[in-house]
Design a protein around this motif. Structure first.
Motif, PDB file in Angstrom:
ATOM      1  N   ALA A 136       0.987   5.756  -0.716  1.00  0.00           N
ATOM      2  CA  ALA A 136       0.282   7.005  -1.016  1.00  0.00           C
ATOM      3  C   ALA A 136       0.746   7.497  -2.386  1.00  0.00           C
ATOM      4  CB  ALA A 136       0.582   8.040   0.059  1.00  0.00           C
TER       5      ALA A 136
ATOM      6  N   ARG B 127       0.850  -1.173   0.000  1.00  0.00           N
ATOM      7  CA  ARG B 127       0.000   0.000   0.000  1.00  0.00           C
ATOM      8  C   ARG B 127       0.892   1.230   0.000  1.00  0.00           C
ATOM      9  NH1 ARG B 127      -2.748   1.735   4.471  1.00  0.00           N
ATOM     10  NH2 ARG B 127      -4.699   2.781   3.950  1.00  0.00           N
TER      11      ARG B 127
ATOM     12  N   VAL C 119      -4.306  12.866  -3.127  1.00  0.00           N
ATOM     13  CA  VAL C 119      -3.388  11.839  -2.645  1.00  0.00           C
ATOM     14  C   VAL C 119      -4.177  10.890  -1.765  1.00  0.00           C
ATOM     15  CG1 VAL C 119      -1.305  11.346  -1.306  1.00  0.00           C
ATOM     16  CG2 VAL C 119      -1.485  13.495  -2.563  1.00  0.00           C
ATOM     17  N   GLN C 120      -4.043   9.627  -2.006  1.00  0.00           N
ATOM     18  CA  GLN C 120      -4.586   8.627  -1.089  1.00  0.00           C
ATOM     19  C   GLN C 120      -3.729   7.376  -1.190  1.00  0.00           C
ATOM     20  OE1 GLN C 120      -8.483   7.059  -1.971  1.00  0.00           O
ATOM     21  NE2 GLN C 120      -8.036   6.752  -4.132  1.00  0.00           N
ATOM     22  N   ASN C 121      -3.957   6.446  -0.270  1.00  0.00           N
ATOM     23  CA  ASN C 121      -3.231   5.184  -0.344  1.00  0.00           C
ATOM     24  C   ASN C 121      -3.872   4.274  -1.389  1.00  0.00           C
ATOM     25  OD1 ASN C 121      -1.061   5.320   1.578  1.00  0.00           O
ATOM     26  ND2 ASN C 121      -2.619   5.364   3.201  1.00  0.00           N
TER      27      ASN C 121
HETATM   28  C1  LIG Z   1      -1.641   5.847   4.158  1.00  0.00           C
HETATM   29  O1  LIG Z   1      -1.562   4.824   5.102  1.00  0.00           O
HETATM   30  C2  LIG Z   1      -0.646   5.082   6.167  1.00  0.00           C
HETATM   31  C3  LIG Z   1      -0.559   3.824   7.009  1.00  0.00           C
HETATM   32  O2  LIG Z   1      -1.802   3.224   7.211  1.00  0.00           O
HETATM   33  C4  LIG Z   1      -1.137   6.286   6.958  1.00  0.00           C
HETATM   34  O3  LIG Z   1      -0.232   6.595   8.002  1.00  0.00           O
HETATM   35  C5  LIG Z   1      -1.206   7.477   5.995  1.00  0.00           C
HETATM   36  O4  LIG Z   1      -1.734   8.622   6.669  1.00  0.00           O
HETATM   37  C6  LIG Z   1      -2.080   7.154   4.807  1.00  0.00           C
HETATM   38  N1  LIG Z   1      -1.957   8.231   3.846  1.00  0.00           N
HETATM   39  C7  LIG Z   1      -3.003   8.775   3.251  1.00  0.00           C
HETATM   40  C8  LIG Z   1      -2.710   9.868   2.288  1.00  0.00           C
HETATM   41  O5  LIG Z   1      -4.148   8.389   3.424  1.00  0.00           O
END
Ligand SMILES: *[C@@H]1O[C@H](CO)[C@@H](O)[C@H](O)[C@H]1NC(C)=O
Length: 288
Positions: A82, A80, A185-187
């Protein structure tokens, strides 16, 4: 004559949806949309790595649109990460039919005519973007470079064949457009990936212009790789993405934001980035 009139109204109809798009997209430097001189614009420039990079600032590392870099070892099913995939209107990335664009002059000499045609004031951002794009498109290639601008699928294929071979079937790769509600931006979770090509890859980048124009470039002897990466966003959005790797990074400077974000040094590691929907990669089509 009648045909031309039809073409023009078709073009202008679409153009009204484009908005004031100006983005300065240095060819030889890393560009991120936030580096454009107007952050409010529909910037269509992209993260970009060249061989004389200088654009890096303390802010670049915090820039959300810098979330495009990764390494080949990050391509692991289930991983996973970002990633930034900016929303774009399809009309700003999808080529117009050749019948429309071939009748519109495309040269710096025609700027006065083009300003009238598109009803741009000479000092407007649109006019500036148009002049910059034409200047970029008319720049002489450096030794070992092949470059040019394309305004239709046909001209893209023709350009790619100059490099990939005259009889090559050309595959055009583009990351899917995300929907309007998808965060910048997202994961994303890697669902699958495949290597598509090594070496024979022609990348092209969307330039500010009243209709979609792409600047394509190719450096002889430069080692690149391209992957298709299938991703699922945390919001459920599926993205078929293009992942482009610069395998030889020895000529880049180490203050490049990509090295700081990835924690690697020039020449020691490849640097890869996800293409947005306004970058293209053309590769030889290999039937499975
Ligand atoms: C992506 O996942 C990580 C770990 O779960 C988290 O710390 C982070 O805030 C997330 N980033 C976004 C952009 O959602």
């Amino acid at each position: 004559m009648g045909n031309e009139l039809v073409s023009c109204s078709f073009l202008l109809l679409f153009f009204t949806t484009l908005g004031p798009g100006v983005a300065s997209n240095g060819v030889d430097v890393l560009r991120l949309p936030s580096m454009d001189f107007d952050a409010q614009n529909q910037g269509r420039s992209s993260a970009h790595i060249g061989h004389s990079s200088s654009a890096s600032s303390a802010d670049a590392i915090k820039d959300p649109t810098a979330k495009v870099f990764a390494l080949i070892k990050d391509l692991v099913v289930g991983n996973r990460m970002a990633i930034s995939f900016p929303y774009k209107e399809p009309s700003s990335v999808e080529f117009y039919p050749k019948q429309v664009t071939q009748n519109i002059p495309f040269s710096s000499d025609a700027v006065p005519w083009l300003l009238r045609f598109f009803s741009f004031s000479p000092d407007s951002k649109q006019a500036l973007g148009m002049r910059q794009t034409l200047a970029l498109c008319e720049k002489e290639p450096k030794q070992g470079d092949i470059r040019g601008c394309v305004t239709s699928i046909e001209s893209l294929v023709q350009f790619a064949r100059r490099i990939l071979g005259p009889d090559t079937e050309v595959e055009i790769l583009r990351s899917s457009l995300v929907s309007k509600s998808t965060p910048l931006v997202q994961n994303y979770t890697v669902l699958d990936f495949e290597e598509v090509a090594t070496g024979n890859i022609v990348p092209c980048h969307n330039q500010p212009y009243p209709y979609p124009v792409y600047h394509c470039h190719y450096q002889l002897g430069v080692d690149n790789k391209v992957f298709k990466v299938f991703l699922r966003g945390d919001n459920g959005e599926m993205v078929d993405s293009v992942f482009f790797c610069h395998m030889d990074t020895s000529k880049l400077t180490d203050d490049h934001v990509a090295f700081r974000l990835l924690g690697v040094k020039p020449g020691e590691s490849e640097v890869c980035h996800f293409f947005t929907a306004y970058d293209l990669a053309t590769v030889p089509f290999i039937p499975k």
